[in-house]
Design a protein around this motif. Structure first.
Motif, PDB file in Angstrom:
ATOM      1  N   LEU A   1       0.836  -1.198   0.000  1.00  0.00           N
ATOM      2  CA  LEU A   1       0.000   0.000   0.000  1.00  0.00           C
ATOM      3  C   LEU A   1       0.874   1.253   0.000  1.00  0.00           C
ATOM      4  O   LEU A   1       0.609   2.210  -0.755  1.00  0.00           O
ATOM      5  CB  LEU A   1      -0.924  -0.002   1.220  1.00  0.00           C
ATOM      6  N   GLN A   2       1.908   1.277   0.816  1.00  0.00           N
ATOM      7  CA  GLN A   2       2.797   2.442   0.862  1.00  0.00           C
ATOM      8  C   GLN A   2       3.468   2.664  -0.498  1.00  0.00           C
ATOM      9  O   GLN A   2       3.567   3.810  -0.968  1.00  0.00           O
ATOM     10  CB  GLN A   2       3.857   2.241   1.954  1.00  0.00           C
ATOM     11  N   ALA A   3       3.920   1.584  -1.138  1.00  0.00           N
ATOM     12  CA  ALA A   3       4.531   1.710  -2.462  1.00  0.00           C
ATOM     13  C   ALA A   3       3.501   2.135  -3.503  1.00  0.00           C
ATOM     14  O   ALA A   3       3.805   2.893  -4.433  1.00  0.00           O
ATOM     15  CB  ALA A   3       5.172   0.376  -2.856  1.00  0.00           C
ATOM     16  N   ASN A   4       2.279   1.646  -3.348  1.00  0.00           N
ATOM     17  CA  ASN A   4       1.197   2.015  -4.256  1.00  0.00           C
ATOM     18  C   ASN A   4       0.945   3.524  -4.194  1.00  0.00           C
ATOM     19  O   ASN A   4       0.792   4.187  -5.235  1.00  0.00           O
ATOM     20  CB  ASN A   4      -0.063   1.230  -3.865  1.00  0.00           C
ATOM     21  N   ILE A   5       0.889   4.061  -2.995  1.00  0.00           N
ATOM     22  CA  ILE A   5       0.641   5.499  -2.822  1.00  0.00           C
ATOM     23  C   ILE A   5       1.755   6.312  -3.484  1.00  0.00           C
ATOM     24  O   ILE A   5       1.502   7.317  -4.169  1.00  0.00           O
ATOM     25  CB  ILE A   5       0.535   5.841  -1.318  1.00  0.00           C
ATOM     26  N   GLN A   6       3.002   5.882  -3.327  1.00  0.00           N
ATOM     27  CA  GLN A   6       4.119   6.595  -3.937  1.00  0.00           C
ATOM     28  C   GLN A   6       4.104   6.465  -5.457  1.00  0.00           C
ATOM     29  O   GLN A   6       4.455   7.407  -6.171  1.00  0.00           O
ATOM     30  CB  GLN A   6       5.435   6.060  -3.374  1.00  0.00           C
TER      31      GLN A   6
ATOM     32  N   PHE B   1       1.407   5.955  -7.521  1.00  0.00           N
ATOM     33  CA  PHE B   1       0.290   6.647  -8.177  1.00  0.00           C
ATOM     34  C   PHE B   1       0.015   8.025  -7.583  1.00  0.00           C
ATOM     35  O   PHE B   1      -0.860   8.748  -8.075  1.00  0.00           O
ATOM     36  CB  PHE B   1      -0.967   5.779  -8.086  1.00  0.00           C
ATOM     37  N   ASN B   2       0.740   8.368  -6.530  1.00  0.00           N
ATOM     38  CA  ASN B   2       0.584   9.681  -5.896  1.00  0.00           C
ATOM     39  C   ASN B   2      -0.859   9.939  -5.463  1.00  0.00           C
ATOM     40  O   ASN B   2      -1.383  11.042  -5.616  1.00  0.00           O
ATOM     41  CB  ASN B   2       1.058  10.795  -6.838  1.00  0.00           C
ATOM     42  N   SER B   3      -1.493   8.882  -4.955  1.00  0.00           N
ATOM     43  CA  SER B   3      -2.865   9.016  -4.457  1.00  0.00           C
ATOM     44  C   SER B   3      -3.134   7.892  -3.464  1.00  0.00           C
ATOM     45  O   SER B   3      -2.444   6.867  -3.462  1.00  0.00           O
ATOM     46  CB  SER B   3      -3.885   8.948  -5.595  1.00  0.00           C
ATOM     47  N   MET B   4      -4.155   8.114  -2.629  1.00  0.00           N
ATOM     48  CA  MET B   4      -4.535   7.105  -1.640  1.00  0.00           C
ATOM     49  C   MET B   4      -5.669   6.245  -2.194  1.00  0.00           C
ATOM     50  O   MET B   4      -6.772   6.744  -2.424  1.00  0.00           O
ATOM     51  CB  MET B   4      -4.992   7.775  -0.354  1.00  0.00           C
ATOM     52  N   PRO B   5      -5.429   4.955  -2.434  1.00  0.00           N
ATOM     53  CA  PRO B   5      -6.528   4.103  -2.887  1.00  0.00           C
ATOM     54  C   PRO B   5      -7.564   3.931  -1.784  1.00  0.00           C
ATOM     55  O   PRO B   5      -7.228   3.956  -0.590  1.00  0.00           O
ATOM     56  CB  PRO B   5      -5.836   2.773  -3.211  1.00  0.00           C
TER      57      PRO B   5
ATOM     58  N   GLU C   1      10.226  -0.636  -7.292  1.00  0.00           N
ATOM     59  CA  GLU C   1      11.317   0.287  -6.983  1.00  0.00           C
ATOM     60  C   GLU C   1      11.111   0.922  -5.608  1.00  0.00           C
ATOM     61  O   GLU C   1      12.068   1.165  -4.873  1.00  0.00           O
ATOM     62  CB  GLU C   1      11.427   1.357  -8.065  1.00  0.00           C
ATOM     63  N   TYR C   2       9.851   1.202  -5.257  1.00  0.00           N
ATOM     64  CA  TYR C   2       9.564   1.753  -3.933  1.00  0.00           C
ATOM     65  C   TYR C   2       9.640   0.669  -2.856  1.00  0.00           C
ATOM     66  O   TYR C   2      10.080   0.938  -1.723  1.00  0.00           O
ATOM     67  CB  TYR C   2       8.190   2.415  -3.924  1.00  0.00           C
ATOM     68  N   LEU C   3       9.217  -0.565  -3.199  1.00  0.00           N
ATOM     69  CA  LEU C   3       9.330  -1.658  -2.225  1.00  0.00           C
ATOM     70  C   LEU C   3      10.784  -1.921  -1.852  1.00  0.00           C
ATOM     71  O   LEU C   3      11.098  -2.242  -0.702  1.00  0.00           O
ATOM     72  CB  LEU C   3       8.706  -2.931  -2.807  1.00  0.00           C
ATOM     73  N   LYS C   4      11.684  -1.786  -2.816  1.00  0.00           N
ATOM     74  CA  LYS C   4      13.101  -2.027  -2.576  1.00  0.00           C
ATOM     75  C   LYS C   4      13.684  -1.059  -1.544  1.00  0.00           C
ATOM     76  O   LYS C   4      14.741  -1.315  -0.959  1.00  0.00           O
ATOM     77  CB  LYS C   4      13.888  -1.912  -3.886  1.00  0.00           C
TER      78      LYS C   4
END
Length: 640
Positions: free
Chosen positions: A464-469, A471-475, A624-627
């Motif tokens: 979720l944290q990587a997703n937010i970074q 797409f630059n939005s909160m799902p 890339e953000y998960l890493k």
């Protein structure tokens, strides 16, 4: 090969770098009706113990090529669409060629039309007038024949039993098994959960090491013979063809004269297996090896493996035996349709295949635990169960309330059978958790919970944290999906060979996940995903049969996007894939092919160090953000 499958043999080549796409294929061989012997080319193959030598033209440039051989069976070609094409495609290297330019090429598909004389043909007519279909034959001068077979072709959509090698006198040899019609004629009615997974596949890759310099190590002949034996005696559904019965139900038709035979190929890679390995030393003197599939597809000359889906007459069983240059390792890749196997059934099939292969020399050998194929075992059981709707079904109904369309159950099979294949998602990554780090994770999250729940909580929040970074939005929603094997919750034997895998989904508010502790996330997932039962499974069957729009709504939602975050965990830790022994010992490394869905993660047990391998199916930019996630890296090692 059945003697009724009479017709021509053809061969084509294309540069390997083309990947077979575009106007690149040129015909190197064709043979139809022989006026002297009064036999079709396919009869010639049968009479010669399944072999046919094809000389490769000398007037082509040196290099790596795709070679496609075809048998066309004409016994049903009187009607449009009745001709049956059995192609095979392998890789060879040509050396000693005399030309610098390629012959004129043609696109495949596209070389045949349904109304072509050699495709639409009444076999009762005078065979001497038969016209071989396709583009003109390349007539350049040819090199001599070679005794080194380069490919082979069974009575199948694609099948090979010989090394892809070529020297100064390159040649190709087709090989057809004479006894491929052993499966008995029958119609196998599919269950609802079977057809719900049409278009998807299940797979596995096992990497074996030849420690004894055994010349017969993982012999393609024995492995193929073992496969034919286990299919003919225990799994005839694998060589059937999907159809819709008079009652609208999906069926697999097993017709000995029209079998959908396995696609078996032995490949030689001009690199050592070690080139594709990633190694780690977690303990002193303890080296753990991993197979980098992305590097394999990048460097080996093979862009991807074929999909096994039953769709459009694709072979149901795809087998690739891969040998590497100057290496003791051999890889065995197998994929089959999810429609006929779930993870438990696939693992049982692979072990039963290996058991048959080990005992080929005993013609009377019978499996120790033969599979139960009758789908009525499941339908009869669920007739006794009262459905209880799981919470996630109501969630997806509410989510798509305005757009859900009801479809009559009588057309579900035809609707799903006409759907396109689900394309594979190629952005695969691998994390490794040692046993010590996995236990530390469980202790840190909640020692009262299982390792799987602790892992799910970790992934749910970090993705979720990587997703937010990304797409630059909160799902709005974060979904967690656990498949579960209903055999363990129903009066259905564990040896049942069909698809009995259901899914439990936890729909969690993303803000709650972001703000919550790992312990609370684990408890929320447990609330939704651990209360699975036969009653829930019965409700899911009803949903597929009567409200299939809910299934499509779930498919739209379960992904990583600006609106949703998703973790799907397929747990194969306790399935005995590490015990698949074809007579040369257990595999040293377990891997798999590409998955069909973004967001799915697959857990394998790693017997080298007792930890687990987590194959992640997420987009590269998200990874890339998960890493960079300190929370994830505290427990996991990123392999690739």
């Amino acid at each position: 090969m059945s003697a009724s499958h009479q017709g021509p043999c053809l061969g084509y080549m294309a540069p390997l770098e083309s990947n077979g796409e575009g106007d690149v294929w040129f015909k190197i061989y064709e043979e139809g009706w022989n006026k002297e012997t009064k036999k079709w080319c396919t009869n010639k193959v049968i009479d010669n113990d399944g072999k046919l030598d094809i000389t490769i033209p000398k007037d082509i440039p040196d290099g790596d090529y795709l070679v496609r051989t075809e048998l066309i069976a004409l016994h049903q070609a009187k009607q449009t669409g009745g001709a049956q094409l059995y192609p095979n495609c392998v890789v060879i290297t040509v050396a000693g060629g005399t030309a610098t330019a390629l012959p004129k090429g043609y696109a495949i598909p596209g070389i045949y039309k349904p109304e072509d004389k050699g495709i639409l043909y009444d076999r009762a007519s005078d065979p001497s007038s038969y016209e071989i279909p396709g583009p003109p034959l390349f007539t350049g001068s040819s090199s001599g024949k070679s005794n080194t077979p380069a490919a082979s072709n069974n009575d199948s959509e694609s099948s090979s039993k010989a090394p892809v090698a070529s020297k100064n006198e390159p040649a190709i040899s087709m090989h057809v098994e004479p006894s491929t019609s052993a499966a008995e004629a029958q119609d196998i009615e599919l269950g609802t959960i079977d057809i719900a997974t049409f278009g998807a596949n299940v797979d596995g890759m096992s990497i074996y090491k030849n420690t004894m310099d055994d010349k017969e190590f993982m012999s393609i002949d024995r492995i193929t013979d073992g496969l034919y034996k286990v299919i003919a005696k225990y799994y005839p559904i694998v060589v059937g063809r999907p159809s819709v019965g008079k009652n609208g139900k999906g069926v697999i038709v097993v017709d000995p004269d029209n079998l959908c035979m396995p696609d078996i190929a032995e490949l030689k890679i001009d690199l050592p297996a070690e080139h594709f390995f990633e190694t780690r030393n977690y303990k002193k003197g303890d080296t753990v090896k991993f197979f980098n599939l992305r590097k394999f597809f990048r460097d080996s000359g093979i862009s991807k493996f074929p999909e096994s889906t039953f769709s459009r007459d694709h072979s149901a069983a795809i087998v690739r035996l891969i040998r590497f240059k100057d290496s003791p390792y051999v890889a065995l890749y197998v994929t089959l349709p999810h429609m006929i196997f779930d993870g438990t059934a696939l693992t049982a099939f692979l072990n039963n295949w290996a058991e048959c292969t080990r005992n080929l020399d005993n013609p009377d050998y019978k499996l120790q635990y033969p599979p139960i194929n009758d789908r009525k075992v499941v339908s009869n059981y669920f007739d006794t169960v009262t459905a209880i709707e799981p919470p996630h079904t109501k969630h997806f109904k509410d989510l798509g309330a305005e757009s859900l369309v009801k479809v009559p159950s009588s057309i579900i099979a035809s609707l799903l059978f006409s759907a396109p294949d689900i394309p594979v998602f190629e952005e695969q990554h691998l994390l490794h958790f040692t046993a010590e780090m996995l236990e530390l994770l469980r202790q840190d999250v909640d020692e009262a919970q299982t390792t799987n729940l602790a892992l799910a909580a970790l992934l749910t929040k970090t993705i979720l944290q990587a997703n937010i970074q990304t797409f630059n939005s909160m799902p709005t929603w974060s979904y967690v999906m656990f498949p579960y094997d209903c055999r363990q919750r129903a009066k259905v034997p564990m040896t049942y060979s069909g698809n009995l895998s259901f899914s439990a989904v936890a729909p969690l508010k993303s803000q709650t996940v972001l703000d919550g502790s790992y312990k609370n996330i684990a408890l929320a997932i447990k609330e939704h995903c651990s209360k699975v039962s036969s009653e829930y499974a019965k409700s899911l069957i009803y949903t597929v049969e009567n409200e299939i729009g809910v299934l499509f709504q779930a498919g739209i939602s379960l992904c990583n996007s600006p609106d949703t975050s998703y973790v799907g965990l397929t747990n194969l830790r306790h399935m005995p894939m590490h015990l698949i022994d074809f007579g040369h010992g257990n595999p040293e490394i377990l891997s798999n092919g590409y998955f069909i869905r973004e967001g799915m993660q697959r857990i394998y047990s790693n017997k080298q160090d007792g930890g687990i391998d987590l194959f992640m199916n997420v987009k590269d930019d998200l990874f890339e953000y998960l890493k960079k996630s300190d929370e994830l890296l505290k427990y996991a090692d990123i392999i690739f």
